[in-house]
Design an enzyme around this catalytic site. Sequence first.
Site, short mmCIF file in Angstrom:
data_model
loop_
_atom_site.label_atom_id
_atom_site.label_comp_id
_atom_site.label_asym_id
_atom_site.label_seq_id
_atom_site.Cartn_x
_atom_site.Cartn_y
_atom_site.Cartn_z
CB SER A 1 3.98 -4.49 -1.10
OG SER A 1 3.20 -5.33 -0.29
CE LYS B 1 4.11 -8.91 -1.98
NZ LYS B 1 3.56 -7.84 -1.14
CB SER C 1 0.77 -6.34 -4.07
OG SER C 1 1.78 -6.03 -3.14
CE LYS D 1 4.31 -5.08 -5.52
NZ LYS D 1 3.21 -4.33 -4.86
#
Length: 381
Positions: free
Chosen positions: A62, A65, A122, A224
């Site tokens: 993720s 992202k 997320s 993140k």
Amino acid sequence: MLKTVKIFLLFSLVLLSVVSHAAVRPVPSVPVVSAKSYILQDFASGHVIAEFNAEQRLPPASITKLMTAYIVSNELSSGNITLEDEVLISEKAWRMVGSRSFIEVDTKVSVGVLLRGMIIQSGNDAAVALAEHVAGSEETFSQMMNQYAQQLGMFDTNYQNATGLPGKEHYTTAKDIAILSTAVIRDFPDHYAWYAEKKFTYNNITQQNRNKLLWRDKSVDGLKTGHTQEAGYCLAASSERQGTRLISVVLGTDSENARAAETQKLFSYGFRFFETHVLYGADQEVTTSKVWKGLTSKVSLGLEKPLAVTVPRGSYKKLVATTNVNLPFIAPILIGQVLGNVEIHLHGKLVATSSLVALEAIEKGSWWRRLIDTLLMMFWV
């Protein structure tokens, strides 16, 4: 002709002679970091403090992202979309597996809500909804992601989707993630506050940010997390202490606690043993030089962008700046024209360099001025 001029930075020769006999604080080796790949670098200077397998291509999960958010932020800044835009949620977005923001099919959700749901929770569903809103389809959006990656210099990165779900040709590196993290903070500072939010509620469901360092370390304010079975536990993080910001990326750790702990090791090492200083600001005069055949006889030289250096703590006052200029300068001279460079040395080793440019335009002088200077140059140049 190449002329070299030495300039000592921001401190006197007397002070230099006093401190030069002091013991130099040793810098120990980087602590053992249990990750497949990692990098620690300074935000302002780009200096890599520590790295291991930083150019190895790995699945980013993720952390993908970050690029999705970067593109959406660019679309917002360009005025192509707004935070208030209502996005119709497709069945594809609604059916996304993995982490979710729990958006409902055929409902309308604002870009602002989707963006926060993707960054904080997320949400894979939110990521796909944003991709479809920006580009029409996730597949087209993936093309945009790869185009942006090339523009940013992420040459070992390839995206196949907006979420980070596994794909055979979906990969990046710790080095490239650090490049992207820097761009997220630098290019869209007004949006960066979202990455520090600890929780977000949508559809009466509250989810916490998976970045445990937001609770453990007040200096950490992003970025993140990521996790898949293939990628392991990953974390791109940033920490700012006393005006210095560091960026860390760890890929392929064994658990949520491990990615936080290994990142904390890197931050502790970086802040304890290194310091960063901005030596020159953008458009700040570094030196002046003679101009021949111009309306004025001098030109100011400086840098288009700030120049920062990261050095071992206690080494700042030992830095030496050397300017190298290509003489003679003959008008006309354009603003921004490269006329030389400045080099920063520590103990005789080059640690940073940047082009010197004209900070002002110098037009041709009168015919009389040009004639006189032509004669003078025969003897002085």
